[in-house]
Design an enzyme around this catalytic site. Structure first.
Site, PDB file in Angstrom:
ATOM      1  N   GLU A   1      -5.311  33.813  13.773  1.00  0.00           N
ATOM      2  CA  GLU A   1      -6.555  33.056  13.690  1.00  0.00           C
ATOM      3  C   GLU A   1      -7.777  33.801  14.214  1.00  0.00           C
ATOM      4  OE1 GLU A   1      -6.885  29.778  12.415  1.00  0.00           O
ATOM      5  OE2 GLU A   1      -4.909  30.289  11.628  1.00  0.00           O
TER       6      GLU A   1
ATOM      7  N   SER B   1      16.790  10.704 -26.473  1.00  0.00           N
ATOM      8  CA  SER B   1      16.320   9.760 -27.489  1.00  0.00           C
ATOM      9  C   SER B   1      15.106   8.957 -27.050  1.00  0.00           C
ATOM     10  CB  SER B   1      17.455   8.805 -27.859  1.00  0.00           C
ATOM     11  OG  SER B   1      18.515   9.511 -28.475  1.00  0.00           O
TER      12      SER B   1
END
Length: 748
Positions: A181, A448
């Site tokens: 950081e 289907s």
């Protein structure tokens, strides 16, 4: 000689540098006082000011057009905290005198449209019908119950935290955070000029957001003292507070407070804050027991707790951890053997803690996933947004209960077919076991369940429910070998009508239809109705060979239920900022995609599926309202589907295995019962019929020929046609009556 007035005036005038110095001194004093007040009352690990983002369900309408089962209505009031009193005299009270409900609504101003507070009388019927009167006895079309608070993404009231002292923080964790950081943390005075210049250059060169300009001290200053809004004034104040913190506190103290403030992730409705709570949440460990790899993982999470959550995306989390480890090596915090050892560590996040699940986790997680790209992590988790969703909490719980306990995995989505509002969404059996959302993130072959798009495309081309198809074995050329599709049960009908072919999901007849109209026509219609996944325009598409998501397939069926309109499925209704201003608002617009007549004929065809075809067991499963739908099963029973709808609700169910194993599932045996269990509890009010549009005519036909039935036809069926497409010829297969019999035997 100067006048006294002039002398006094000259004494009051100060040079502008003095005024500037005074102003700066006053500003510095105010900042110092504000900082001291905060620091004086700061408990190590406290979060200071917070800006929680709240997610709400949808308001619930009550009235003639919004039926509600009386029992579920009382359950809704209980969930909202309404109290039973006699009589109700203030908001949040009700009195139940069956069949009459007196309720003093709290009212709400957001989301729009607002509901005024007041006393209302609801006359309920056993079938769920409701009529509403106000306090004066005048009829009211409908009223609204306020939204439920579903979760908070942050905020002091829903935060899990455990303060850690400087001595408790492992050296490797402090080093990992600094390396990832703010690598010059120990040498700067709260602001790193080189980092600011680097991020500004990156912004100018790449035309993107600022990258890595804030130091640890600046991030702490922002979290402690400032709002999350990005303004020049806030950035200047942030710099001033950062300098003050550096003068006031040691580096070790600044880092410890920062590591106790930082947001580290989300456990359902609870925010995880600070590295001590995060170590327990992700690894079930005390801080002092963390390995270098685990320290690097926690340091990596700080940048984006959602993106680098090791449970949600282990690949991204590992890449981020390894990046932090290499930064630690570059800064001299790890030796080369230490780096290799840490890189070899498995992630091993512990399973998500068991908690009191409310059943909304999949819906909330999908909402966050959709909003994150639009808002970014800081705005979404820290800016105090109010997110109003389309969620119906009772339907969501019913959906979760319907899929829980199944042997394979399952997913369910339920929408309003008229505007696309997603009322319930469940992406798996148990969110605590798997956060992968099978309703939105998975793509599977629908089998289907994709056939209706071919039949709808055929109706657009002038085919009718009575059109004759060939249902016989046929070989189709394929890549490398011939393709010989067969019907599910191996039985072929020879010739059959469109209606019978769809009702019984006949593969051979459907391929005959696909060969006649072309796969491109069906694919084009599917895209108009909302299918966005890639579609292979081949005959295999007729049997569901292209993969789709459950949500997009279910939403595409909505056009059959609503008269031909495409509606985009949506989970978010509105977003407001912390001041109540509209950030976004979804109006639920819809686009014409199919003419009303063929849309109604598709509903008629799909009703045959549940009345006589593959889903005819539905009444035996406890659901007997007018409905339409289609089953779907893929090769070896790997996937089972059922997409079905009533005029008010459309629901899709998928059942299968994440590893795509052959399980011998079927849509009728495995997906249909889940659909029925959910729809039994989800349907309310009088059973509604599908509205028939103008331009349709009915005629008796002979199913064998598809032509107009004669008196001698042994079978006849009343069929519906778009006016102008009905058959003009009599059935030639059977002569009519006694006259026909004499002609047949004696007229040779």
């Amino acid at each position: 000689m100067a006048s006294p007035r002039g002398k006094n005036k000259s004494r009051r005038r100060l040079p502008w540098p003095a005024w500037a110095a005074l102003a700066l001194s006053a500003a510095a004093l105010l900042l110092a006082v504000r900082a001291e007040v905060k620091l004086h009352g700061l408990v190590l690990g406290g979060l200071g000011e917070s800006f929680p983002t709240r997610i709400f369900s949808a308001p619930v309408a009550l009235g003639e057009d919004a039926p509600q089962d009386p029992g579920r209505l009382l359950e809704r009031l209980s969930r909202l905290g309404y109290r039973a009193v006699s009589p109700p005299v203030e908001p949040g009270q009700y009195q139940w005198r069956a069949p009459e409900l007196l309720v003093f609504l709290r009212g709400f101003s957001l989301p729009l449209p607002a509901q005024a507070s007041g006393l209302f009388t609801l006359d309920t019927r056993p079938d769920g019908g409701i009529s509403v009167r106000d306090a004066a006895g005048s009829p009211v079309p409908q009223v609204w119950l306020e939204p439920e608070t579903v979760t908070e993404l942050s905020g002091a009231t829903r935060i899990r935290r455990e303060p850690a002292t400087s001595d408790e923080i492992p050296e490797h964790l402090a080093q990992a955070v600094v390396a990832a950081e703010d690598k010059r943390f120990y040498t700067h005075w709260g602001i790193d000029p080189r980092a600011v210049l680097r991020s500004a250059w990156h912004d100018l060169a790449h035309n993107s957001e600022l990258q890595g300009g804030s130091t640890i001290t600046q991030q702490l200053a922002k979290n402690l003292f400032l709002s999350p809004r990005r303004t020049l004034r806030r950035k200047l104040a942030e710099a001033a507070f950062s300098l003050y913190l550096e003068l006031r506190l040691s580096k070790a103290r600044i880092l410890a407070i920062y590591l106790n403030h930082i947001y580290m992730g989300q456990d359902g409705p609870v925010s995880v804050a600070g590295v001590k709570a995060a170590a327990e949440f992700y690894f079930d460990k005390e801080l002092r027991r963390l390995t270098p790899g685990e320290c690097a993982m926690l340091a990596g999470i700080i940048r984006s707790p959602y993106r680098y959550n090791p449970r949600r995306d282990p690949i991204a989390a590992r890449a981020r951890r390894d990046f932090v480890l290499r930064r630690m090596r570059e800064e001299g915090y790890l030796s080369e053997p230490g780096l290799r050892s840490a890189l070899a560590e498995p992630l091993n996040p512990k399973p998500r803690p068991i908690r009191d699940r409310r059943g909304h986790d999949y819906f909330v997680a999908e909402t966050v996933r959709q909003l994150l790209p639009r808002y970014g992590e800081e705005a979404l988790f820290r800016n105090g947004l109010s997110i109003y969703t389309t969620l119906d909490p009772l339907l969501q719980l019913s959906a979760q209960n319907a899929v829980r306990g199944l042997r394979p995995q399952a997913a369910l989505v339920s929408l309003d077919p008229n505007d696309g509002r997603v009322l319930a969404l469940v992406g798996g059996k148990d969110f605590s076991e798997s956060q992968f959302n099978r309703a939105t993130q998975a793509r599977r072959q629908p089998g289907s369940a994709f056939k209706p798009f071919f039949y709808a495309a055929a109706l657009e081309k002038g085919y009718t429910p009575a059109s004759i198809l060939e249902d016989a074995p046929k070989t189709y050329p394929g890549a490398g070998r011939a393709w010989k599709p067969k019907n599910y049960d191996g039985v072929f009908y020879g010739t059959t009508t469109l209606r019978t072919a769809l009702a019984h999901s006949l593969n051979a007849a459907t391929l005959d239809l696909a060969n006649q109209i072309g796969p491109a026509a069906a694919a084009g219609l599917a895209r108009r109705l909302g299918i966005t996944s890639p579609l292979e325009e081949s005959l295999a598409l007729a049997l569901g060979a292209s993969e789709v998501s459950l949500l997009e397939l279910t939403a595409a069926y909505a056009a059959f239920a609503n008269g031909g309109w495409h509606v985009a499925p949506r989970l978010v209704a509105a977003v407001y900022d912390a001041e109540g201003n509209v950030v976004e608002f979804a109006s639920g617009e819809r686009q014409p995609a199919l003419e009303p007549a063929p849309a109604y004929l598709m509903t008629s065809l799909l009703r045959s599926v549940v009345e006589e075809g593959t889903a005819k067991s539905l009444p035996a499963l406890g659901f007997s309202r007018p409905c339409a739908g289609k089953t779907g099963t893929t090769d070896d029973g790997r996937d089972a589907w059922f997409i079905g709808y009533t005029p008010r609700l459309i629901t899709g169910v998928w059942v299968g295995d994440d590893a795509n194993k052959a399980l011998r599932l079927t849509g009728a045996k495995d997906a249909l019962p889940v659909w029925a269990a959910f729809m039994q509890t989800a349907s309310a009010g009088p059973a509604a019929e599908f509205e028939q549009p103008a331009g349709l005519v009915a005629m008796d036909i002979d199913p064998a020929s598809g032509l107009r039935a004669r008196s001698g036809c042994p079978q006849r069926r009343k069929e519906t046609f778009i006016d102008g497409t009905q058959p003009a010829e009599d059935c030639p297969l059977h002569s009519g009556g006694v006259v026909g019999w004499f002609k047949k035997w004696f007229g040779r």
